[in-house]
Design an enzyme around this catalytic site. Sequence first.
Site, PDB file in Angstrom:
ATOM      1  N   ASP A  81       0.810  -1.224   0.000  1.00  0.00           N
ATOM      2  CA  ASP A  81       0.000   0.000   0.000  1.00  0.00           C
ATOM      3  C   ASP A  81       0.841   1.270   0.000  1.00  0.00           C
ATOM      4  O   ASP A  81       0.312   2.368  -0.180  1.00  0.00           O
ATOM      5  CB  ASP A  81      -0.915   0.040   1.242  1.00  0.00           C
ATOM      6  CG  ASP A  81      -1.961  -1.054   1.250  1.00  0.00           C
ATOM      7  OD1 ASP A  81      -2.347  -1.508   0.147  1.00  0.00           O
ATOM      8  OD2 ASP A  81      -2.391  -1.458   2.350  1.00  0.00           O
ATOM      9  N   ARG A 143     -14.530  -3.443  -2.197  1.00  0.00           N
ATOM     10  CA  ARG A 143     -13.729  -2.599  -1.312  1.00  0.00           C
ATOM     11  C   ARG A 143     -13.977  -2.969   0.136  1.00  0.00           C
ATOM     12  O   ARG A 143     -14.937  -3.640   0.474  1.00  0.00           O
ATOM     13  CB  ARG A 143     -14.106  -1.123  -1.537  1.00  0.00           C
ATOM     14  CG  ARG A 143     -13.685  -0.563  -2.883  1.00  0.00           C
ATOM     15  CD  ARG A 143     -12.196  -0.297  -2.950  1.00  0.00           C
ATOM     16  NE  ARG A 143     -11.713   0.315  -1.727  1.00  0.00           N
ATOM     17  CZ  ARG A 143     -11.906   1.585  -1.392  1.00  0.00           C
ATOM     18  NH1 ARG A 143     -12.545   2.404  -2.211  1.00  0.00           N
ATOM     19  NH2 ARG A 143     -11.436   2.055  -0.265  1.00  0.00           N
ATOM     20  N   ARG A 149     -14.875  -7.597   3.262  1.00  0.00           N
ATOM     21  CA  ARG A 149     -14.894  -8.151   1.908  1.00  0.00           C
ATOM     22  C   ARG A 149     -15.378  -9.598   1.919  1.00  0.00           C
ATOM     23  O   ARG A 149     -16.116 -10.029   1.028  1.00  0.00           O
ATOM     24  CB  ARG A 149     -13.508  -8.048   1.267  1.00  0.00           C
ATOM     25  CG  ARG A 149     -13.209  -6.662   0.711  1.00  0.00           C
ATOM     26  CD  ARG A 149     -11.861  -6.633   0.011  1.00  0.00           C
ATOM     27  NE  ARG A 149     -10.757  -6.513   0.943  1.00  0.00           N
ATOM     28  CZ  ARG A 149      -9.548  -7.027   0.761  1.00  0.00           C
ATOM     29  NH1 ARG A 149      -9.285  -7.731  -0.320  1.00  0.00           N
ATOM     30  NH2 ARG A 149      -8.603  -6.850   1.651  1.00  0.00           N
TER      31      ARG A 149
END
Length: 304
Positions: A81, A143, A149
């Site tokens: 990320d 998302r 999820r």
Amino acid sequence: MKDVIRIGTRDSELALWQATTVQNKLEALGYTTTLIPVKSTGDLVLDKPLYELGITGIFTKTLDVALIKGDIDIAVHSMKDVPTLLPKGVVKTAVLERAVSHDILVHKGTDFLNTDGTIATGSLRRKAQWLSRYPNHSVVDLRGNVNSRLIKLIENDWNGAIFAKAGLERIKLLPKDAIALDWMVPAPAQGAMLVAALENNAFSVEATAQLNHSPSDLATHIEREFLRTLEGGCTAPIGAFAEIKDQTVFFKGCLHALDGSTFVEVQQERPLSKVEGFGKSCAYEVLESGGKQLMEEIRLQMAN
């Protein structure tokens, strides 16, 4: 050691697991720590695909701000990320030993693999690679954190969803029948955890540097160098994986069209003693083999 190291983290179960792992390692070395969970924009805005939000480092920006303001001393991130360029004054202090890097398919039965199906993922890379292999399938956006999820997969009529195996393993939510997608090239640095601190915070830098795992640090550096050279500020379906075996670094990287219809890939190996610039040279090979035109097409499509 009287200084308390304030560990900043996202507040999802997986992020807290990662931060607690760092906390336990630091305390085993004799340091005193405390966890400070925060919510990122990426956790708060769930009704748009990530690439539409137009924010670099959407899951890390909030922690970057907290570091710079002095609200925390270190930040713990899922390394995939983290943007390849850190904010001014913020430095990488450690990459922990990497977990398994590949993706998996969590599914409701596999009959659909040979017919029509619907797969959920919020990743451009996973979408493009899936469509490249299964062009008749549909891919819908998914998302949220790992837990949410998984719940959305149960609640919807999708056939399956793609996850990083490491994330589900870490919080003990990996289904026994999940399928390993070992043909899918993972995101650069997938499965690795990164610790960041302010460059001028000598105490925290020195403390966390002891957690660095050199082979994981080197492999993820090569992958992120490949990403940075290809990307040029544009989000794109890029996969990269470097592995060190017997003093040799093996690398595989790829760039796909958004719809998976075409791709360029590279596979190379180099002696461990000659890996400087390896990721960059592999990226240049992709660019010179059609990747430059493909990146231009991706930029145009993302802008429209």
